[in-house]
Design a protein around this motif. Sequence first.
Motif, PDB file in Angstrom:
ATOM      1  N   ASN A 122      50.017  41.225  43.317  1.00 39.37           N
ATOM      2  CA  ASN A 122      49.558  40.732  41.830  1.00 39.37           C
ATOM      3  C   ASN A 122      49.362  39.815  40.660  1.00 39.37           C
ATOM      4  N   ASN A 123      48.825  38.713  41.448  1.00 40.74           N
ATOM      5  CA  ASN A 123      47.958  37.209  40.822  1.00 40.74           C
ATOM      6  C   ASN A 123      47.120  37.944  40.123  1.00 40.74           C
ATOM      7  N   THR A 124      47.069  37.524  38.951  1.00 42.96           N
ATOM      8  CA  THR A 124      46.549  37.349  38.374  1.00 42.96           C
ATOM      9  C   THR A 124      45.138  36.581  38.383  1.00 42.96           C
ATOM     10  N   ILE A 125      43.960  36.628  38.564  1.00 42.31           N
ATOM     11  CA  ILE A 125      42.801  35.264  39.145  1.00 42.31           C
ATOM     12  C   ILE A 125      41.752  35.928  38.175  1.00 42.31           C
ATOM     13  N   GLY A 126      41.939  36.307  37.213  1.00 42.06           N
ATOM     14  CA  GLY A 126      40.863  36.690  36.290  1.00 42.06           C
ATOM     15  C   GLY A 126      40.426  37.965  35.440  1.00 42.06           C
ATOM     16  N   PRO A 155      26.441  53.739  30.006  1.00 43.33           N
ATOM     17  CA  PRO A 155      26.039  52.534  29.335  1.00 43.33           C
ATOM     18  C   PRO A 155      27.383  52.051  28.365  1.00 43.33           C
ATOM     19  N   ALA A 156      27.997  52.004  28.577  1.00 40.00           N
ATOM     20  CA  ALA A 156      29.293  51.336  27.983  1.00 40.00           C
ATOM     21  C   ALA A 156      29.940  50.779  28.286  1.00 40.00           C
ATOM     22  N   LEU A 157      29.908  49.675  27.649  1.00 39.65           N
ATOM     23  CA  LEU A 157      30.875  48.425  28.884  1.00 39.65           C
ATOM     24  C   LEU A 157      32.644  48.660  28.754  1.00 39.65           C
ATOM     25  N   VAL A 158      32.590  48.534  30.053  1.00 40.37           N
ATOM     26  CA  VAL A 158      34.241  48.379  30.018  1.00 40.37           C
ATOM     27  C   VAL A 158      34.537  46.899  30.723  1.00 40.37           C
ATOM     28  N   THR A 159      35.839  47.047  31.342  1.00 41.07           N
ATOM     29  CA  THR A 159      35.837  45.590  32.001  1.00 41.07           C
ATOM     30  C   THR A 159      37.816  45.815  32.320  1.00 41.07           C
ATOM     31  N   GLY A 160      38.264  44.884  33.703  1.00 37.35           N
ATOM     32  CA  GLY A 160      39.592  45.456  34.458  1.00 37.35           C
ATOM     33  C   GLY A 160      39.877  44.198  34.499  1.00 37.35           C
ATOM     34  N   GLN A 161      40.883  43.957  35.306  1.00 35.34           N
ATOM     35  CA  GLN A 161      42.228  43.071  35.699  1.00 35.34           C
ATOM     36  C   GLN A 161      41.682  42.834  37.646  1.00 35.34           C
ATOM     37  N   LEU A 162      41.286  40.890  37.658  1.00 38.47           N
ATOM     38  CA  LEU A 162      40.827  41.042  39.038  1.00 38.47           C
ATOM     39  C   LEU A 162      42.361  40.538  39.595  1.00 38.47           C
ATOM     40  N   LEU A 163      43.193  41.089  41.238  1.00 38.65           N
ATOM     41  CA  LEU A 163      44.579  40.405  41.413  1.00 38.65           C
ATOM     42  C   LEU A 163      43.603  39.551  42.835  1.00 38.65           C
ATOM     43  N   GLY A 164      44.007  38.731  43.432  1.00 40.15           N
ATOM     44  CA  GLY A 164      43.971  38.237  44.481  1.00 40.15           C
ATOM     45  C   GLY A 164      45.476  37.280  44.630  1.00 40.15           C
ATOM     46  N   LEU A 165      44.686  35.815  45.699  1.00 40.35           N
ATOM     47  CA  LEU A 165      45.079  34.889  45.845  1.00 40.35           C
ATOM     48  C   LEU A 165      44.089  33.156  45.008  1.00 40.35           C
ATOM     49  N   ASP A 166      45.022  32.571  45.036  1.00 39.21           N
ATOM     50  CA  ASP A 166      44.385  31.370  45.013  1.00 39.21           C
ATOM     51  C   ASP A 166      44.751  29.984  46.209  1.00 39.21           C
ATOM     52  N   GLU A 215      37.220  41.120  49.155  1.00 36.02           N
ATOM     53  CA  GLU A 215      37.440  42.680  49.400  1.00 36.02           C
ATOM     54  C   GLU A 215      36.368  43.467  49.231  1.00 36.02           C
ATOM     55  N   GLY A 216      36.119  43.925  50.095  1.00 33.83           N
ATOM     56  CA  GLY A 216      34.989  45.312  50.097  1.00 33.83           C
ATOM     57  C   GLY A 216      35.395  47.011  49.488  1.00 33.83           C
ATOM     58  N   LEU A 217      36.420  47.005  49.974  1.00 34.32           N
ATOM     59  CA  LEU A 217      37.655  47.536  48.916  1.00 34.32           C
ATOM     60  C   LEU A 217      37.371  47.106  46.818  1.00 34.32           C
ATOM     61  N   ALA A 218      37.942  45.893  46.517  1.00 34.64           N
ATOM     62  CA  ALA A 218      37.671  45.878  45.222  1.00 34.64           C
ATOM     63  C   ALA A 218      36.581  45.319  44.508  1.00 34.64           C
ATOM     64  N   VAL A 219      35.316  45.609  45.427  1.00 35.83           N
ATOM     65  CA  VAL A 219      33.855  45.155  45.204  1.00 35.83           C
ATOM     66  C   VAL A 219      33.693  47.293  44.894  1.00 35.83           C
ATOM     67  N   GLY A 229      43.504  27.020  48.383  1.00 38.94           N
ATOM     68  CA  GLY A 229      42.271  25.870  47.841  1.00 38.94           C
ATOM     69  C   GLY A 229      41.350  25.846  47.442  1.00 38.94           C
ATOM     70  N   SER A 230      40.119  26.181  48.571  1.00 39.77           N
ATOM     71  CA  SER A 230      38.769  26.329  47.341  1.00 39.77           C
ATOM     72  C   SER A 230      38.330  27.631  47.509  1.00 39.77           C
ATOM     73  N   VAL A 231      39.082  28.396  47.618  1.00 36.45           N
ATOM     74  CA  VAL A 231      38.696  29.887  47.993  1.00 36.45           C
ATOM     75  C   VAL A 231      39.236  30.581  46.315  1.00 36.45           C
ATOM     76  N   LEU A 232      38.636  31.698  45.980  1.00 35.40           N
ATOM     77  CA  LEU A 232      39.293  32.525  45.012  1.00 35.40           C
ATOM     78  C   LEU A 232      39.641  33.481  46.489  1.00 35.40           C
ATOM     79  N   GLU A 233      40.451  33.967  46.440  1.00 32.55           N
ATOM     80  CA  GLU A 233      40.462  35.674  47.328  1.00 32.55           C
ATOM     81  C   GLU A 233      40.662  36.942  46.176  1.00 32.55           C
ATOM     82  N   VAL A 234      39.802  37.736  46.117  1.00 33.04           N
ATOM     83  CA  VAL A 234      39.851  38.651  44.385  1.00 33.04           C
ATOM     84  C   VAL A 234      40.040  40.356  46.423  1.00 33.04           C
ATOM     85  N   THR A 235      41.447  40.466  46.106  1.00 35.93           N
ATOM     86  CA  THR A 235      41.635  41.470  46.789  1.00 35.93           C
ATOM     87  C   THR A 235      42.052  42.752  46.491  1.00 35.93           C
ATOM     88  N   ASN A 236      42.483  42.856  45.112  1.00 35.53           N
ATOM     89  CA  ASN A 236      42.159  44.303  44.225  1.00 35.53           C
ATOM     90  C   ASN A 236      41.980  43.708  42.833  1.00 35.53           C
TER      91      ASN A 236
END
Length: 346
Positions: free
Chosen positions: A108-112, A53-64, A37-41, A66-73
Amino acid sequence: MANPASAGPPGGMRSFLQAAAKVIEEAPTPLRVVQMEGLAVLKIIKHCEEFAPALVTGQLLGLDVGSVLEVTNCFPFPTREDDDEADADGANYQLEMMKCLREVNVDNNTIGWYQSCLLGSFQTVELIETFVNYQENIRRCVCIVYDPSRSSQGVLALKALKLTDSFMDLYRSGGLTGEKLREKKLSWVDIFEEIPIKVSNSALVSTFMQELEPESPVSQCDFDRLKLSTAPFMERNLEFLIGCMDDLASEQNKFQYYYRNVSRQQSQQQAWLQKRRQENMARKAAGEEPLPEEDPSNPIFKPIPEPSRLEGYLVTNQISSYCNHINGVAGQNFNRLYLMKSLHEE
């Protein structure tokens, strides 16, 4: 007349459906695309740019699906020092965030997870270990890598990565030795697999963005693309490339030392065996029983463990990435120079 309530597929059809379901379970659909989703990007870009330049990280949420992994938030992880208390706080923070998102009916499904990097330097052992930890609980997951330094050059440096199945199986078995890698025909290019990213927006968001688009056909951003100075970016890429070459030389020295030790051990074993055979010949002539030609308690018969080739593979991958960056920037710079030359001639 047959009872409609008890009617069902014939025995042959039922067995076919069961077999098809079994095949689907045994052979899951391979991942083809990551739809974001554009909002997640925008959230990922905002988080990474704010702390660069500090390195950060975060959680990806969405749906799995079929062959598509959807990142919605997505949501960012708190930035703290590395210690046990910070890890515990981070885990509690993730649980609380996902609980709050579930209460407001958000996926709220973790996908990465996502993370930032500096000039594409993300191929590390820590990244592989994180993948292994995620895939213990999640069947399919991806890592979105965003590079703010490359994005400042006019390229959306956003990648979706996953480990290849063949490398994952070999890594879990702990067989990253030369013999196992040759047996599985794995090279340094077979560690990561890049999944295409597709950015999608709702019709309402797309319409709103069309209204926000300026009427002027040329903006300052368009003129910035004609800048000829790429020296700082090229210089840092070359510095990182030189550092990776030094690391690769260190890995090669490590394996040269290992093979020298193996060769020395084999020479010691041959000398010991020759001495033992001469001793057995003397014992046989004296009518005594010969001694065994192998002595497991002898240190020279203890196998020398082979170093893992993972570090060398990752460094080689990183060198290839830096070379591609330099090649791309240099090619764009040459195009600008030829364009400016044509403008001056006219």
